[in-house]
Design a protein around this motif. Structure first.
Motif, mmCIF file in Angstrom:
data_model
loop_
_atom_site.group_PDB
_atom_site.id
_atom_site.type_symbol
_atom_site.label_atom_id
_atom_site.label_comp_id
_atom_site.label_asym_id
_atom_site.label_seq_id
_atom_site.Cartn_x
_atom_site.Cartn_y
_atom_site.Cartn_z
ATOM 1 N N TYR A 141 10.987 -3.486 -5.108
ATOM 2 C CA TYR A 141 10.305 -2.425 -4.355
ATOM 3 C C TYR A 141 10.939 -2.273 -2.963
ATOM 4 O O TYR A 141 11.248 -1.161 -2.527
ATOM 5 N N THR A 145 0.844 -1.194 0.000
ATOM 6 C CA THR A 145 0.000 0.000 0.000
ATOM 7 C C THR A 145 0.877 1.240 0.000
ATOM 8 O O THR A 145 1.796 1.351 0.811
ATOM 9 N N ASN A 146 0.598 2.164 -0.907
ATOM 10 C CA ASN A 146 1.298 3.442 -0.929
ATOM 11 C C ASN A 146 0.848 4.224 0.306
ATOM 12 O O ASN A 146 -0.336 4.501 0.465
ATOM 13 N N ASP A 155 1.511 3.633 -9.184
ATOM 14 C CA ASP A 155 0.738 3.530 -7.953
ATOM 15 C C ASP A 155 1.598 3.602 -6.691
ATOM 16 O O ASP A 155 1.154 4.132 -5.677
ATOM 17 N N LEU A 156 2.807 3.077 -6.749
ATOM 18 C CA LEU A 156 3.603 2.938 -5.531
ATOM 19 C C LEU A 156 4.819 3.847 -5.425
ATOM 20 O O LEU A 156 5.238 4.183 -4.317
ATOM 21 N N TYR A 164 1.064 7.246 1.057
ATOM 22 C CA TYR A 164 0.601 8.615 0.778
ATOM 23 C C TYR A 164 -0.745 8.641 0.068
ATOM 24 O O TYR A 164 -1.603 9.446 0.391
ATOM 25 N N SER A 165 -0.930 7.748 -0.903
ATOM 26 C CA SER A 165 -2.166 7.770 -1.699
ATOM 27 C C SER A 165 -3.166 6.689 -1.290
ATOM 28 O O SER A 165 -4.342 6.778 -1.624
#
Length: 89
Positions: A41, A23-24, A86-87, A26-27
């Motif tokens: 990642y 899960t990002n 997304d990430l 921030y977003s």
């Protein structure tokens, strides 16, 4: 030619992890990453932390860490575009 995101890049020689959902922070965007994607990642996130802990982006002593992180980011942009946006982006 788009290369596989299911094989580790030749330059990567670090630890390898099992894929999982990320899960990002921030977003709130979520992505399910395979083993290779999650490993790269994790390398990016951990290297970003190491840069910050060792003087930040303007400290010449972190240049090698920044190159490593840039290589991982470039891999994501090329091999897993949606996850990149997304990430990481």
């Amino acid at each position: 030619m788009l290369m596989s995101n299911k094989t580790f890049p030749k330059w990567y020689d670090g630890p390898k992890f099992e894929g999982r959902e990320v899960t990002n922070p921030y977003s709130g965007a979520k992505r399910e990453l395979n083993d290779v994607e999650f490993t790269i990642y994790a390398m990016i996130v951990n290297t970003e932390r190491d840069v910050a802990l060792n003087g930040g982006a303007f400290n010449p002593a972190t240049a090698d860490l920044q190159k490593k992180m840039a290589k991982g980011i470039a891999w994501f942009r090329q091999h897993s575009v949606d996850a990149y946006f997304d990430l990481i982006d």
